[in-house]
Each structure stands twice: as C-alpha cells, then as structure tokens.
Design a protein around this motif. Structure first.
Motif, PDB file in Angstrom:
ATOM      1  N   GLY A  76     -38.248  39.805 -30.090  1.00 18.75           N
ATOM      2  CA  GLY A  76     -39.054  38.946 -29.272  1.00 18.75           C
ATOM      3  C   GLY A  76     -38.174  38.178 -28.417  1.00 18.75           C
ATOM      4  O   GLY A  76     -37.037  38.311 -28.284  1.00 18.75           O
ATOM      5  N   THR A  77     -38.935  37.262 -27.442  1.00 17.05           N
ATOM      6  CA  THR A  77     -38.112  36.384 -26.683  1.00 17.05           C
ATOM      7  C   THR A  77     -37.466  35.303 -27.067  1.00 17.05           C
ATOM      8  O   THR A  77     -36.116  35.269 -27.186  1.00 17.05           O
ATOM      9  N   GLY A  78     -38.089  34.409 -27.438  1.00 17.99           N
ATOM     10  CA  GLY A  78     -37.513  33.004 -27.731  1.00 17.99           C
ATOM     11  C   GLY A  78     -36.627  33.008 -29.020  1.00 17.99           C
ATOM     12  O   GLY A  78     -36.984  33.727 -29.925  1.00 17.99           O
ATOM     13  N   ALA A  79     -35.742  31.951 -29.289  1.00 15.79           N
ATOM     14  CA  ALA A  79     -35.282  31.708 -30.647  1.00 15.79           C
ATOM     15  C   ALA A  79     -36.161  30.721 -31.344  1.00 15.79           C
ATOM     16  O   ALA A  79     -35.836  30.922 -32.545  1.00 15.79           O
ATOM     17  N   GLY A  80     -37.119  30.183 -30.966  1.00 16.57           N
ATOM     18  CA  GLY A  80     -38.109  29.647 -31.957  1.00 16.57           C
ATOM     19  C   GLY A  80     -37.864  27.975 -32.092  1.00 16.57           C
ATOM     20  O   GLY A  80     -38.312  27.663 -32.949  1.00 16.57           O
ATOM     21  N   GLY A  81     -36.717  27.718 -31.630  1.00 14.21           N
ATOM     22  CA  GLY A  81     -36.410  26.169 -32.016  1.00 14.21           C
ATOM     23  C   GLY A  81     -34.983  26.036 -32.003  1.00 14.21           C
ATOM     24  O   GLY A  81     -34.195  26.796 -31.532  1.00 14.21           O
ATOM     25  N   THR A  82     -34.732  24.880 -32.232  1.00 11.56           N
ATOM     26  CA  THR A  82     -32.973  24.511 -32.518  1.00 11.56           C
ATOM     27  C   THR A  82     -32.808  25.222 -33.772  1.00 11.56           C
ATOM     28  O   THR A  82     -33.410  25.658 -34.704  1.00 11.56           O
ATOM     29  N   ARG A  83     -31.510  25.284 -33.906  1.00 14.74           N
ATOM     30  CA  ARG A  83     -30.853  25.747 -35.114  1.00 14.74           C
ATOM     31  C   ARG A  83     -31.248  25.083 -36.520  1.00 14.74           C
ATOM     32  O   ARG A  83     -31.322  25.472 -37.429  1.00 14.74           O
ATOM     33  N   THR A 277     -32.793  23.876 -28.217  1.00 12.39           N
ATOM     34  CA  THR A 277     -33.152  25.387 -28.790  1.00 12.39           C
ATOM     35  C   THR A 277     -32.112  26.286 -28.631  1.00 12.39           C
ATOM     36  O   THR A 277     -31.208  26.251 -27.392  1.00 12.39           O
ATOM     37  N   ALA A 278     -32.027  27.119 -29.444  1.00  8.34           N
ATOM     38  CA  ALA A 278     -30.760  27.819 -29.465  1.00  8.34           C
ATOM     39  C   ALA A 278     -30.931  29.154 -28.346  1.00  8.34           C
ATOM     40  O   ALA A 278     -32.321  29.302 -27.926  1.00  8.34           O
ATOM     41  N   LEU A 279     -29.899  29.869 -27.936  1.00  7.98           N
ATOM     42  CA  LEU A 279     -30.061  30.849 -27.047  1.00  7.98           C
ATOM     43  C   LEU A 279     -31.361  32.122 -27.542  1.00  7.98           C
ATOM     44  O   LEU A 279     -31.117  32.408 -28.768  1.00  7.98           O
ATOM     45  N   PRO A 280     -31.982  32.706 -26.871  1.00 14.17           N
ATOM     46  CA  PRO A 280     -32.701  33.750 -27.464  1.00 14.17           C
ATOM     47  C   PRO A 280     -31.929  34.828 -27.856  1.00 14.17           C
ATOM     48  O   PRO A 280     -30.681  35.204 -27.247  1.00 14.17           O
ATOM     49  N   PRO A 281     -32.464  35.670 -28.990  1.00 13.93           N
ATOM     50  CA  PRO A 281     -31.771  36.795 -29.561  1.00 13.93           C
ATOM     51  C   PRO A 281     -31.248  37.949 -28.267  1.00 13.93           C
ATOM     52  O   PRO A 281     -30.290  38.358 -28.542  1.00 13.93           O
ATOM     53  N   SER A 282     -32.181  38.086 -27.292  1.00 15.97           N
ATOM     54  CA  SER A 282     -31.863  39.086 -26.529  1.00 15.97           C
ATOM     55  C   SER A 282     -30.454  38.756 -25.449  1.00 15.97           C
ATOM     56  O   SER A 282     -29.579  39.590 -25.393  1.00 15.97           O
ATOM     57  N   ILE A 283     -30.422  37.561 -25.492  1.00 18.58           N
ATOM     58  CA  ILE A 283     -29.148  36.888 -24.658  1.00 18.58           C
ATOM     59  C   ILE A 283     -27.975  37.338 -25.478  1.00 18.58           C
ATOM     60  O   ILE A 283     -26.883  37.594 -25.031  1.00 18.58           O
ATOM     61  N   CYS A 284     -28.250  36.838 -26.745  1.00 19.93           N
ATOM     62  CA  CYS A 284     -26.838  37.015 -27.587  1.00 19.93           C
ATOM     63  C   CYS A 284     -26.549  38.510 -27.968  1.00 19.93           C
ATOM     64  O   CYS A 284     -25.456  38.751 -27.757  1.00 19.93           O
ATOM     65  N   SER A 285     -27.388  39.310 -28.162  1.00 14.06           N
ATOM     66  CA  SER A 285     -27.364  40.668 -28.249  1.00 14.06           C
ATOM     67  C   SER A 285     -26.691  41.091 -26.825  1.00 14.06           C
ATOM     68  O   SER A 285     -25.485  42.149 -27.019  1.00 14.06           O
ATOM     69  N   ALA A 286     -27.117  40.831 -25.624  1.00 12.89           N
ATOM     70  CA  ALA A 286     -26.526  41.225 -24.587  1.00 12.89           C
ATOM     71  C   ALA A 286     -25.110  40.865 -24.135  1.00 12.89           C
ATOM     72  O   ALA A 286     -24.142  41.635 -24.075  1.00 12.89           O
ATOM     73  N   ALA A 287     -24.974  39.770 -24.544  1.00 10.04           N
ATOM     74  CA  ALA A 287     -23.373  39.188 -24.524  1.00 10.04           C
ATOM     75  C   ALA A 287     -22.504  39.789 -25.386  1.00 10.04           C
ATOM     76  O   ALA A 287     -21.258  40.041 -25.046  1.00 10.04           O
ATOM     77  N   THR A 288     -22.965  39.993 -26.550  1.00  9.47           N
ATOM     78  CA  THR A 288     -22.130  40.839 -27.708  1.00  9.47           C
ATOM     79  C   THR A 288     -21.793  41.863 -27.029  1.00  9.47           C
ATOM     80  O   THR A 288     -20.552  42.661 -27.224  1.00  9.47           O
ATOM     81  N   ALA A 289     -22.547  42.791 -26.484  1.00 13.90           N
ATOM     82  CA  ALA A 289     -22.397  43.997 -26.131  1.00 13.90           C
ATOM     83  C   ALA A 289     -21.297  44.001 -24.925  1.00 13.90           C
ATOM     84  O   ALA A 289     -20.252  44.744 -24.784  1.00 13.90           O
ATOM     85  N   ALA A 290     -21.554  43.079 -23.855  1.00  8.16           N
ATOM     86  CA  ALA A 290     -20.429  42.753 -22.923  1.00  8.16           C
ATOM     87  C   ALA A 290     -19.050  42.547 -23.375  1.00  8.16           C
ATOM     88  O   ALA A 290     -18.018  43.159 -22.968  1.00  8.16           O
ATOM     89  N   ILE A 291     -19.084  41.707 -24.365  1.00  8.82           N
ATOM     90  CA  ILE A 291     -17.738  41.286 -24.856  1.00  8.82           C
ATOM     91  C   ILE A 291     -17.229  42.541 -25.736  1.00  8.82           C
ATOM     92  O   ILE A 291     -16.096  42.826 -25.618  1.00  8.82           O
ATOM     93  N   ARG A 292     -17.985  43.198 -26.438  1.00  8.48           N
ATOM     94  CA  ARG A 292     -17.571  44.507 -27.044  1.00  8.48           C
ATOM     95  C   ARG A 292     -17.035  45.520 -26.014  1.00  8.48           C
ATOM     96  O   ARG A 292     -15.776  46.015 -26.318  1.00  8.48           O
ATOM     97  N   HIS A 293     -17.693  45.668 -25.068  1.00  4.22           N
ATOM     98  CA  HIS A 293     -17.460  46.610 -24.358  1.00  4.22           C
ATOM     99  C   HIS A 293     -16.100  46.278 -23.686  1.00  4.22           C
ATOM    100  O   HIS A 293     -14.940  46.884 -23.449  1.00  4.22           O
ATOM    101  N   LEU A 294     -15.798  44.962 -23.103  1.00  6.06           N
ATOM    102  CA  LEU A 294     -14.659  44.493 -22.405  1.00  6.06           C
ATOM    103  C   LEU A 294     -13.490  44.453 -23.277  1.00  6.06           C
ATOM    104  O   LEU A 294     -12.236  44.260 -22.988  1.00  6.06           O
TER     105      LEU A 294
END
Ligand SMILES: *Cc1c(COP(=O)(O)O)cnc(C)c1O
Length: 409
Positions: A76-83, A277-294
């Motif tokens: 889904g889109t949002g993180a649903g709240g603060t951690r 509110t925390a970053l949405p999961p989609s942003i986290c996954s995308a950033a992880t993919a970028a870091i791993r690639h680089l």
C-alpha cells in the motif's frame, strides 16, 4: 489590520534585490532523463535538465522504479503513522540495515528528509552532551545551522576547511568539555571537499565527536558509494555520517549512521523523528534498491566522473568562466543576480536548457552562478549544445568570456 501589506512588502524586498525565485513547471520522463517536458506559458516544450541533484539518474532506474511499484502494490501507499504509533514497516528496517552496512556502522536511523535528519539529529545529539561546544564549518548547509541553533549549545564557526583555525579553537576549549565538529564532506556549491582525515586527526587529538554530512557524496564516491569518507578510508573514524536518499539515490528521505548507542539515543529523543509519520514502504524499498545497486555497480560513478570532466573541459575551452571544482559539480560564474536569472531564462527559452540560477542566500552576494550538474546520461552531443548555448547567452548579456571571464571570477 491590513495583514497582506506585510506579505507583499516581504515579497517586494525580494523583487528589489532581484532574488525573487521562480520555478519552472517541469515533467520528468522516466527512461529519457535528462530530457523533460517544460509546461511553459506558451505550451509544452522538450527541454534538457542540467541542474538536477538526481546525480546518477537513479530516479528512473528500472530496478528502483520496479521496487517502488512492487512495494506499493504489496504494502500500500502510506506508512500509517509515526513509528511510535504504528510500529516499523519491514521495508524501513531493511533500508536501515542496508545503510548501516553501507557506512560500516552498527546502526542507521531514517528520517523523512536529509534536512530533518540534520536539524533534529544535530540538535538532539548536542543537547544530550552536557555543555557541548559545537565547532561548525562556515559553509555548512542551512539544515545543519538550524540543528545547531535548535540545540541551544554554544557554537563557534571555523573558517571553511581551515584546519589551522579549527585546531586553534579546539586547543582553546576546555579539554573536559564535550565537543562536536560539524561539517560536510563535499560542498555542493563550489564542489570542494573537506580534509576529512585531518579533521579526524584533530578530533582524536582534542577528544571531539565528528558529524559529517555526506549528502552530495553518497552513491557517487567510494568503491561502494558510501561517500568521501569511504574513498578516503576514514569512515570508521567518523562518529556520525549523515546522508540523503533524495539525491544520488533518486528517492526521498535522509538518515544518520553511527554506533548503536548514538542511534538509539537519537531515536529515543529526537522530536523530528518521533512526531512525524515514517516514510512509505514504497520509498524505502526503492531507496534500498538504489543503494544495493550502487554498492556493486561502478558504471554510474565512472561515467558520472567522465561526464563531469568533459563538461568542465568543453565549457572551459569555449571561454566560459568555469569555477575551480574538485568534484562532479560544475559552477559557472556570473557574479550578479539579475544577469544570473536572465542567463537561466534565456537558456530555457531560447535553447531548451534548464539550469536554475543560484543566487543569494544560497551563495554569497557577488558569487551568483549557474550550477551545472552532469549525469551519466548527458552525452557528448548534449554537452556540445550546452557549451554553444551558454556562449550565445553570455554574448547576448555582455558577460565576459575567455581570459576576461576568468579574471572576473
Ligand atoms: C540537500 C541537502 C540537504 C537536505 O537533504 P534533503 O534530503 O534534500 O532534505 C542536507 N545537506 C546538504 C548539504 C544538502 O545539500
């Protein structure tokens, strides 16, 4: 009371000083970066972006876009709240592990932006150190200055990259007093680099903690893209490394990486972490993919450096006043706000080239410039066109070219 007079007076001051800012209405096209569509007052036009901080074009990388779409579809889109309220998204935990590994630290903590990580990270750290003295480089970014201010601690500014001055200040301070040295690794307006090893030497000699903003270096320097500290082999000597996910990693968010106790303390005390509110999961996954690639791919870094060197050489050969820079940043000197803005407008309107003017207070008055940021995707043809267009604009505005231009700078 006529409240609007205050706002219009404030705006008029900016107009009078020729630094009222206008942002172009642009639409990036995934897969065709640096090409974009400009929604101009006279309709849509194709333009080439030459000032993006998506330095490596990772914002359009298929792995990164794919990870974002897949994650949003799954979680889904949002993180649903603060951690504090909603717990941790698993993708955020994975991102923090990836970042800790990148910088060779125990832990990392992600914030909603690099700005927030500096502001709340520095202020929280410094507040936790009794009677902390902060030593801050003169050219530190506004987010760091705000963090220092919010800490309420005493701060002394040392001259930019001036080790002698920093040592003088450290020597004069009470040896028993906690000290925090705050600087950047790569300064993004001039493209110069901090002497990190020597700063670490001083920090060790005088018992100071070090906090280094690597926002303009992560992804781009070091064999795994961990930044200048990795390139200079001093990562383990820096206490806190701060970075962004929004520039070379092409996403959004910021972070600090450090020893577990430091990260846990900031996590537990930082208002800019706790109450948002925390970053949405989609942003986290995308950033992880970028870091791993680089971490493994060298192509982007090598091509980026190659393009930056070529842009510098071609603009210089065309007689443009390219300012000295040790890195991928290519600043071209104008020295005056009005013509800096005009140069930017003419490049866009007459040549379809987008470069935002950089005026005060981002740079000192009299140091206005166009800041060119080549990416791996700016080819030779685009570079040649850039040089031709800039020369035409310089001639039209009566700005100096050739030997005269370098004297002016
Ligand atoms: C851009 C920038 C930041 C802020 O990072 P964001 O992720 O864009 O909020 C922090 N420090 C420096 C030096 C920057 O240039």
């Amino acid at each position: 009371m006529d409240y609007s007079q205050f706002f219009s007076a404030a705006l008029n001051r900016l107009h009078d000083e020729r630094r009222y800012r206008v942002f172009a209405d642009l639409e990036r096209i995934a897969g065709r970066f640096p090409h974009a569509v400009w929604h101009s007052p006279r309709g849509e036009r194709n333009v080439v972006i030459w000032c993006s901080n998506d330095y490596l074009g990772m914002g359009q990388h298929p792995k990164v876009v794919g990870a974002m779409v897949e994650s949003a579809t799954r979680s889904g889109t949002g993180a649903g709240g603060t951690r504090n309220i909603a717990g941790n998204n698993h993708s955020l935990i994975q991102l923090e592990q990836e970042l800790a590994d990148l910088h060779g630290k125990d832990s990392a903590l992600v914030f909603t932006s690099g700005y927030v990580s500096n502001q709340t990270g520095i202020s929280t750290l410094a507040k936790l150190l009794p009677n902390c003295l902060i030593l801050s480089d003169a050219l530190n970014h506004n987010s760091m200055i705000e963090g220092i201010r919010q800490s309420g601690c005493e701060r002394i500014v040392f001259r930019h990259n001036d080790l002698g001055h920093l040592e003088e200040l450290l020597r004069a301070a009470d040896p028993d007093r906690p000290k925090l040295i705050v600087c950047e690794s790569l300064y993004s307006m001039d493209g110069d680099v901090a002497p990190l090893a020597a700063i670490c030497d001083l920090a060790e000699r005088y018992g100071a903690l070090t906090y280094v903003d690597e926002v303009h270096a992560v992804g781009m320097y070091g064999p795994r893209g961990a930044g200048i500290a990795e390139r200079d082999a001093v990562m383990d000597r820096i206490d806190v490394i701060e970075g962004t996910l929004a520039k070379a990693f092409g996403c959004l968010g910021g972070y600090i990486a450090a020893r577990a106790d430091i990260i846990d303390a900031v996590r537990s005390y930082a208002p800019g972490f706790i109450f948002t509110t925390a970053l949405p999961p989609s942003i986290c996954s995308a950033a992880t993919a970028a870091i791993r690639h680089l971490k493994t791919s060298q192509w982007e870094r090598e091509r980026h450096q190659d393009r930056a060197a070529r842009v510098k050489a071609i603009l210089q050969a065309a007689g443009l006043p390219v300012m000295a820079s040790d890195t991928h940043i290519v600043p071209v000197f104008v020295g005056e706000p009005e013509r800096c803005k005009r140069a930017s407008d003419l490049l866009l309107e007459d040549h379809g080239i987008y470069i935002q003017p950089i005026n005060y207070p981002t740079v000192p008055k009299g140091a206005e410039r166009l800041r060119v940021t080549p990416s791996p995707y700016h080819d030779d043809v685009l570079i040649d066109r850039l040089a031709e267009a800039m020369v035409q604009v310089w001639e039209k505005l009566g700005l100096p070219l050739g030997a005269k231009a370098l004297a002016a700078e």
